[in-house]
Design an enzyme around this catalytic site. Structure first.
Site, PDB file in Angstrom:
ATOM      1  N   ASP A   1       4.887  -4.485   6.247  1.00 32.77           N
ATOM      2  CA  ASP A   1       5.452  -5.754   6.722  1.00 32.77           C
ATOM      3  C   ASP A   1       5.459  -6.861   5.664  1.00 32.77           C
ATOM      4  OD1 ASP A   1       2.733  -5.965   6.877  1.00 32.77           O
ATOM      5  OD2 ASP A   1       2.667  -6.634   8.958  1.00 32.77           O
TER       6      ASP A   1
ATOM      7  N   THR B   1       3.732   3.148   5.568  1.00 32.76           N
ATOM      8  CA  THR B   1       2.318   2.756   5.661  1.00 32.76           C
ATOM      9  C   THR B   1       1.611   3.750   6.562  1.00 32.76           C
ATOM     10  OG1 THR B   1       0.764   1.168   6.636  1.00 32.76           O
ATOM     11  CG2 THR B   1       3.007   1.021   7.424  1.00 32.76           C
TER      12      THR B   1
ATOM     13  N   ASP C   1      -0.767   3.059   8.426  1.00 32.95           N
ATOM     14  CA  ASP C   1      -1.342   2.368   9.590  1.00 32.95           C
ATOM     15  C   ASP C   1      -0.507   2.467  10.866  1.00 32.95           C
ATOM     16  OD1 ASP C   1      -3.401   1.649   7.969  1.00 32.95           O
ATOM     17  OD2 ASP C   1      -2.756  -0.425   7.675  1.00 32.95           O
TER      18      ASP C   1
ATOM     19  N   ARG D   1       1.124  -5.117  -5.759  1.00 30.53           N
ATOM     20  CA  ARG D   1       1.139  -6.355  -4.984  1.00 30.53           C
ATOM     21  C   ARG D   1       1.451  -7.443  -6.005  1.00 30.53           C
ATOM     22  NH1 ARG D   1      -2.945  -3.581  -1.633  1.00 30.53           N
ATOM     23  NH2 ARG D   1      -1.804  -3.138   0.274  1.00 30.53           N
TER      24      ARG D   1
ATOM     25  N   ASP E   1       1.727   0.506  12.005  1.00 34.70           N
ATOM     26  CA  ASP E   1       1.603  -0.772  12.724  1.00 34.70           C
ATOM     27  C   ASP E   1       2.884  -1.597  12.708  1.00 34.70           C
ATOM     28  OD1 ASP E   1       1.553  -1.253  10.026  1.00 34.70           O
ATOM     29  OD2 ASP E   1      -0.068  -2.709  10.081  1.00 34.70           O
TER      30      ASP E   1
ATOM     31  N   ARG F   1      -6.101  -1.394   8.921  1.00 40.35           N
ATOM     32  CA  ARG F   1      -6.443  -2.820   8.755  1.00 40.35           C
ATOM     33  C   ARG F   1      -6.802  -3.528  10.066  1.00 40.35           C
ATOM     34  NH1 ARG F   1      -3.114  -5.162   4.025  1.00 40.35           N
ATOM     35  NH2 ARG F   1      -1.510  -4.038   5.149  1.00 40.35           N
TER      36      ARG F   1
ATOM     37  N   GLY G   1       0.833  -1.205   0.000  1.00 40.85           N
ATOM     38  CA  GLY G   1       0.000   0.000   0.000  1.00 40.85           C
ATOM     39  C   GLY G   1       0.864   1.249   0.000  1.00 40.85           C
TER      40      GLY G   1
END
Ligand code: ADP
Ligand code: F6P
Length: 329
Positions: free
Chosen positions: A107, A130, A132, A76, A134, A176, A15
């Site tokens: 990741d 990212t 996120d 991807r 995370d 996510r 992403g």
């Protein structure tokens, strides 16, 4: 210095996130500064397999520090998950003379890079990109800060219309499986409730809290919901129905912010972070380091083994949850 490395490949994968261009720029300019060659690999691992490469010099990255998205494109690539795909990618790198890689991604991209290094011993350094936030081993990932600003600006606008109509809004934000965007933007936008996967608020507490808000004189409310959240098995639309059923006086609307959170000009914070991370990534490779991820901890640029970075998630900030609870009094 590891003099063997005279050409570095840089790519973005998974992403996209705001700040990736600033990181590409930093990697390219650091290579130029250190007088080694740099090659842009287009479309992540897909472009690596296909040999979609372009030499980049300091001027190739003019005027991109302020741009969202990624000039190298992202993808991807399921082929890279196969041994055959990775073999093709390696052959392409060898024929282009690329000796080391900087991967900017999340990741999944790091997992692929680690495997690739294990199989072909090609040095690789990761830069966490990212929204996120995370990834373990860094307090901030590239794009998180920009996404927070985008979300807060959007919620401010939603609040205008919410208060004009005395409405309750459920605003779904990205993340996510994690609630970092929801928690931070929720506090920043003054949300009445924040629903994140890390903390199960429960339906009863949500209703109680909304009733309390109403009784205390609030005529409109914003509830921020992380996309990974599933309060008692309900998504954001089912939550709306549930609340309308149990508190009929509430006029509820849902707003899913979606991919607009991944776009836009990176914030100053993300641009500076990307610039610092890019320099460190190239320097680490030239010092003979590999399979490490660049991060920021206590405002220091750090290196963490990719194996650790992909294992854990950044923990949710419990103190911020407490602050949020106090703010919604
Ligand atoms: P992100 O990097 O944002 O987490 P993805 O999880 O989609 O994004 O991963 C990006 C790409 O990394 C995948 O499309 C694939 O090419 C590669 N990748 C992910 N996991 C693996 C794996 N286990 N083995 C090899 N490559 C992988
Ligand atoms: O980059 C991470 C993320 O923004 C997640 O929060 C979200 O679930 C996902 O990307 C969606 O990505 P895509 O639409 O590219 O699959």
């Amino acid at each position: 210095m590891n003099t063997n490395i005279d050409k570095i490949g840089v790519f973005t994968s998974g992403g996209d996130s705001p700040g990736m261009n600033a990181a590409i720029r930093s990697v390219v300019r650091t290579c130029a500064y250190l007088e080694i060659q740099c090659v842009g690999i287009y479309r992540g691992y897909q472009g690596m397999i296909e040999g979609d490469f372009k030499p980049m010099d300091a001027r190739s990255v003019n005027n991109i520090i302020n741009k969202g998205g990624t000039i190298l494109k992202s993808a991807r690539c399921s082929d890279f998950k196969t041994e055959e795909g990775r073999k093709k990618a390696y052959e392409q790198l060898v024929s282009a003379g690329i000796k080391a890689l900087v991967v900017i991604g999340g990741d999944g991209s790091f997992t692929g890079a680690m495997l690739f290094n294990k199989e072909y011993n090609i040095p690789v350094i990761g830069i966490p990109g990212t929204i996120d936030n995370d990834i373990f081993g860094t307090t901030y990932t590239l794009g998180f800060d920009t996404a927070l600003n985008t979300v807060v600006e959007s919620i401010d606008k939603i609040r205008d219309t919410a208060s004009s109509h005395n409405r309750l809004f459920f605003v779904e934000v990205m993340g996510r499986d994690v609630g970092h965007i929801a928690l931070n933007a929720g506090v920043g936008a003054g949300a009445e409730e924040i629903l994140i996967p890390e903390e199960n608020l429960g339906l009863d507490r949500l209703l109680e809290s909304l009733k309390r808000s109403d009784a205390s004189g609030k005529s409109s409310s914003i509830v921020v919901v992380a996309e990974g959240e599933n309060t008692a098995g309900k998504n954001v639309f089912q939550l709306k129905e549930y609340v309308e059923e149990h508190i009929p006086k509430y006029d509820v609307r849902v707003s899913v912010l979606g991919h607009m959170q991944r776009g836009g000009a990176p914030s100053c914070f993300d641009r500076v972070l990307a610039s610092r991370m890019g320099v460190k990534a190239v320097e680490a490779l030239l010092e003979g380091k590999s399979t490490l991820m660049v991060g920021i901890q206590d405002n220091n640029i750090t290196l963490t083994p990719i194996s650790e970075a992909i294992k854990g998630h950044t923990k949710i900030d419990k103190e911020l949850i407490r602050v949020s609870d106090i703010m919604t009094t």
